[in-house]
Design a protein around this motif. Sequence first.
Motif, PDB file in Angstrom:
ATOM      1  N   ASN A   1      -0.917  41.995  12.490  1.00 15.86           N
ATOM      2  CA  ASN A   1      -1.970  42.571  13.329  1.00 15.86           C
ATOM      3  C   ASN A   1      -1.435  42.872  14.730  1.00 15.86           C
ATOM      4  O   ASN A   1      -1.751  43.904  15.336  1.00 15.86           O
ATOM      5  CB  ASN A   1      -3.141  41.600  13.407  1.00 15.86           C
ATOM      6  N   ALA A   2      -0.602  41.957  15.243  1.00 20.19           N
ATOM      7  CA  ALA A   2      -0.012  42.152  16.569  1.00 20.19           C
ATOM      8  C   ALA A   2       0.879  43.389  16.587  1.00 20.19           C
ATOM      9  O   ALA A   2       0.872  44.165  17.553  1.00 20.19           O
ATOM     10  CB  ALA A   2       0.784  40.915  16.966  1.00 20.19           C
TER      11      ALA A   2
ATOM     12  N   MET B   1       3.217  38.933  23.226  1.00 17.59           N
ATOM     13  CA  MET B   1       2.080  38.184  23.747  1.00 17.59           C
ATOM     14  C   MET B   1       1.102  37.811  22.643  1.00 17.59           C
ATOM     15  O   MET B   1       0.487  36.739  22.681  1.00 17.59           O
ATOM     16  CB  MET B   1       1.368  38.993  24.830  1.00 17.59           C
ATOM     17  N   GLN B   2       0.933  38.687  21.668  1.00 10.45           N
ATOM     18  CA  GLN B   2       0.006  38.371  20.580  1.00 10.45           C
ATOM     19  C   GLN B   2       0.628  37.424  19.563  1.00 10.45           C
ATOM     20  O   GLN B   2      -0.073  36.613  18.954  1.00 10.45           O
ATOM     21  CB  GLN B   2      -0.423  39.665  19.875  1.00 10.45           C
ATOM     22  N   ARG B   3       1.948  37.528  19.377  1.00  7.77           N
ATOM     23  CA  ARG B   3       2.605  36.668  18.394  1.00  7.77           C
ATOM     24  C   ARG B   3       2.800  35.259  18.935  1.00  7.77           C
ATOM     25  O   ARG B   3       2.478  34.270  18.281  1.00  7.77           O
ATOM     26  CB  ARG B   3       3.959  37.254  17.979  1.00  7.77           C
ATOM     27  N   ILE B   4       3.364  35.146  20.132  1.00 11.28           N
ATOM     28  CA  ILE B   4       3.698  33.823  20.652  1.00 11.28           C
ATOM     29  C   ILE B   4       3.031  33.519  21.987  1.00 11.28           C
ATOM     30  O   ILE B   4       3.063  32.378  22.442  1.00 11.28           O
ATOM     31  CB  ILE B   4       5.231  33.674  20.796  1.00 11.28           C
ATOM     32  N   GLY B   5       2.430  34.540  22.610  1.00  9.22           N
ATOM     33  CA  GLY B   5       1.763  34.316  23.887  1.00  9.22           C
ATOM     34  C   GLY B   5       0.522  33.458  23.762  1.00  9.22           C
ATOM     35  O   GLY B   5       0.091  32.826  24.731  1.00  9.22           O
TER      36      GLY B   5
ATOM     37  N   PHE C   1      -9.513  39.966  16.377  1.00  3.18           N
ATOM     38  CA  PHE C   1      -9.356  39.398  15.037  1.00  3.18           C
ATOM     39  C   PHE C   1      -7.999  38.706  14.903  1.00  3.18           C
ATOM     40  O   PHE C   1      -7.900  37.568  14.414  1.00  3.18           O
ATOM     41  CB  PHE C   1      -9.487  40.500  13.980  1.00  3.18           C
ATOM     42  N   GLY C   2      -6.941  39.376  15.331  1.00  7.89           N
ATOM     43  CA  GLY C   2      -5.603  38.798  15.224  1.00  7.89           C
ATOM     44  C   GLY C   2      -5.454  37.532  16.037  1.00  7.89           C
ATOM     45  O   GLY C   2      -4.851  36.556  15.581  1.00  7.89           O
ATOM     46  N   LEU C   3      -6.025  37.532  17.256  1.00  4.61           N
ATOM     47  CA  LEU C   3      -5.929  36.340  18.102  1.00  4.61           C
ATOM     48  C   LEU C   3      -6.726  35.176  17.518  1.00  4.61           C
ATOM     49  O   LEU C   3      -6.307  34.013  17.613  1.00  4.61           O
ATOM     50  CB  LEU C   3      -6.420  36.667  19.517  1.00  4.61           C
ATOM     51  N   THR C   4      -7.880  35.485  16.900  1.00  4.03           N
ATOM     52  CA  THR C   4      -8.668  34.423  16.258  1.00  4.03           C
ATOM     53  C   THR C   4      -7.891  33.780  15.117  1.00  4.03           C
ATOM     54  O   THR C   4      -7.843  32.545  14.988  1.00  4.03           O
ATOM     55  CB  THR C   4      -9.995  35.001  15.723  1.00  4.03           C
TER      56      THR C   4
ATOM     57  N   LYS D   1      -4.653  33.757  14.812  1.00  2.00           N
ATOM     58  CA  LYS D   1      -3.522  33.039  15.403  1.00  2.00           C
ATOM     59  C   LYS D   1      -3.965  31.683  15.939  1.00  2.00           C
ATOM     60  O   LYS D   1      -3.246  30.676  15.779  1.00  2.00           O
ATOM     61  CB  LYS D   1      -2.908  33.889  16.524  1.00  2.00           C
ATOM     62  N   VAL D   2      -5.141  31.624  16.556  1.00  2.00           N
ATOM     63  CA  VAL D   2      -5.659  30.347  17.075  1.00  2.00           C
ATOM     64  C   VAL D   2      -5.884  29.361  15.932  1.00  2.00           C
ATOM     65  O   VAL D   2      -5.483  28.188  16.016  1.00  2.00           O
ATOM     66  CB  VAL D   2      -6.968  30.583  17.855  1.00  2.00           C
ATOM     67  N   LEU D   3      -6.506  29.826  14.846  1.00  2.55           N
ATOM     68  CA  LEU D   3      -6.759  28.939  13.702  1.00  2.55           C
ATOM     69  C   LEU D   3      -5.455  28.453  13.086  1.00  2.55           C
ATOM     70  O   LEU D   3      -5.323  27.273  12.724  1.00  2.55           O
ATOM     71  CB  LEU D   3      -7.604  29.676  12.653  1.00  2.55           C
ATOM     72  N   ALA D   4      -4.467  29.366  12.956  1.00  2.79           N
ATOM     73  CA  ALA D   4      -3.170  28.982  12.384  1.00  2.79           C
ATOM     74  C   ALA D   4      -2.467  27.958  13.277  1.00  2.79           C
ATOM     75  O   ALA D   4      -1.847  27.004  12.776  1.00  2.79           O
ATOM     76  CB  ALA D   4      -2.296  30.215  12.206  1.00  2.79           C
ATOM     77  N   THR D   5      -2.569  28.118  14.586  1.00  5.87           N
ATOM     78  CA  THR D   5      -1.934  27.171  15.507  1.00  5.87           C
ATOM     79  C   THR D   5      -2.606  25.810  15.457  1.00  5.87           C
ATOM     80  O   THR D   5      -1.938  24.764  15.533  1.00  5.87           O
ATOM     81  CB  THR D   5      -1.962  27.742  16.937  1.00  5.87           C
TER      82      THR D   5
END
Length: 572
Positions: A76-77, A130-134, A17-20, A22-26
């Motif tokens: 979330n990270a 890794m979850q925040r900026i990776g 969920f957090g990575l999804t 993060k992808v949308l925000a990026t």
Amino acid sequence: MKMLLRYLRPSFRVMSFGLTVKVLATLLELMLPYILSHILDVVVPRHSVWQILLWGGAMLLAALGAYFGNVIANRNAARVARDTSRRIRHDLFHATMHLSARDTDRFTIPSLESRLTSDTYNVHHFIGMMQRIGVRAPMLLLGGMVITLFLDWRLALIMLAILPLIGISVFVIARRGLPLYAKTQSAVDGMVRVVREDCQGVRVVKALSREAYEAERFDGANRALVGAERRAGVLMAASQPLMSVLLHVGLSLVIGLGAVFVQGGFSAPGRIIAFMQYFTLMSTAMSIVTRIFAQYSKCMASASRIGEVIDTYANTRDTDVRGACDERAPHIVFENVSFSYNGRRDNLKNISFSLPRGGTLGVIGVTGSGKTTLTRLLMRFYDADRGRVLVAGRDVRDYDEKDLRARFGIVMQNDFIYADTVAENIRFGREIPDEQIRRAAHLAQAAEFIEQFPEKYEHPLTSKGTNVSGGQRQRLLIARALAGEPEILILDDASSALDYRTDANLRAAIKTQTHTTTVVVAQRVSSVMHADLILVMEEGAVIAAGTHEELLATCSTYREISESQMGGAFLE
């Protein structure tokens, strides 16, 4: 890395969920320069205010979406990193507590402490990073590359030529940094060892006025750590300037060629501005990538050290429980037992004796003669190299370790008291009723001073029992050993701080526990003279065995010890 993936698996859904997010925000973040380029090159020339406001609003929404998305993903990270590191610390502590004595000696206590603290912190930091900026950094890098190719493929080729050089440089530096960070963590072990020793012996240090000496010793360990960190830091720091040089060379070429293209009508100003913003995003992303590689090197070195302990525990074979106890057999038997800590010199040599159930064994000898080692083999902290150790007719190696040690109550030379009440220190986390605790205190001759406290058994003790005397501390530890009503009671130099009268009363009280077999390790004849069997040890061997009277008649060493202590040995 396999270990980290194993511990990340329970958090897979939360992390997904957090990575999804993060992808949308990026992706929204990547849209901002493109929208700006569209406004400058397409919307502004139309002189339409409502279109400018419309696209400006779209840009604002994208910026807000990127902001809130990053906030949610970062929280979330932090949650995933917290939960994963908690599981790692739990398993690492469990493994540390269940390592064999040989494995504990091999790792050393300071090293295990630093693995539980600084190493787990490095892993925690890397998982969060890794979850925040990776995810964000590679997306900014690749996404920016794709969009710039779409905007102006000729300018994008400049970056395509520079990025492989940056990637190779970062990879080579990170690969060389991994062993350096491993050495840094070893230096941390050394500093933790010095700090631990000085904290434990601070009173001795002050009593002997050796503060300056210990400060110098700590400074040496600190300098070693600083040196290791400097070598690793200098190497990893080289990646940032190198990357900056390459990126600024590329940016200069982009600006120069962009100006030529705009002058020649091959490109638009808004496109060049967007291109420069993307280049800035990509350079920031590359900077983040170098930080990730530096932290990756730290994390992998730490994860390897953590995994070493966990795997050592996991690969320890469970005891193959065989056979049954024989109540008619002698309670404790040593059959030609030899043992060595280092594999070069025997610390115990051909030890043989037999003790009936309810009997008392006395072990006496000079310091370093092997007395404590004998008790360690009895409780199977170590396994004998040759011979057998039997409890109730059964080899200790055929017991489940927990079942074997549940039979014992022990007071060790360097036992400890923790900061809690008297009752809790005696109970020691076991389900023992208050009545049984009071009974153990009476047997240990501790009830007399405990009941003089205003709070009695609820009296708070400080860490290491510094607010009671040495003799009181020993009696509390004996009460702890007796509270579990053990089959076998081991007192390893447990009465050295007791006066002769209290020592005699204690032995008389223990003698009333006819169901308990007692092993008394001591340097005072008075502590062992009433034992059913006394072993006189010297350099790891039993040089004589028998009762007090027999040894006085046959063993000159025992007789000399007895005569030297005659002033206090027979006053009871």
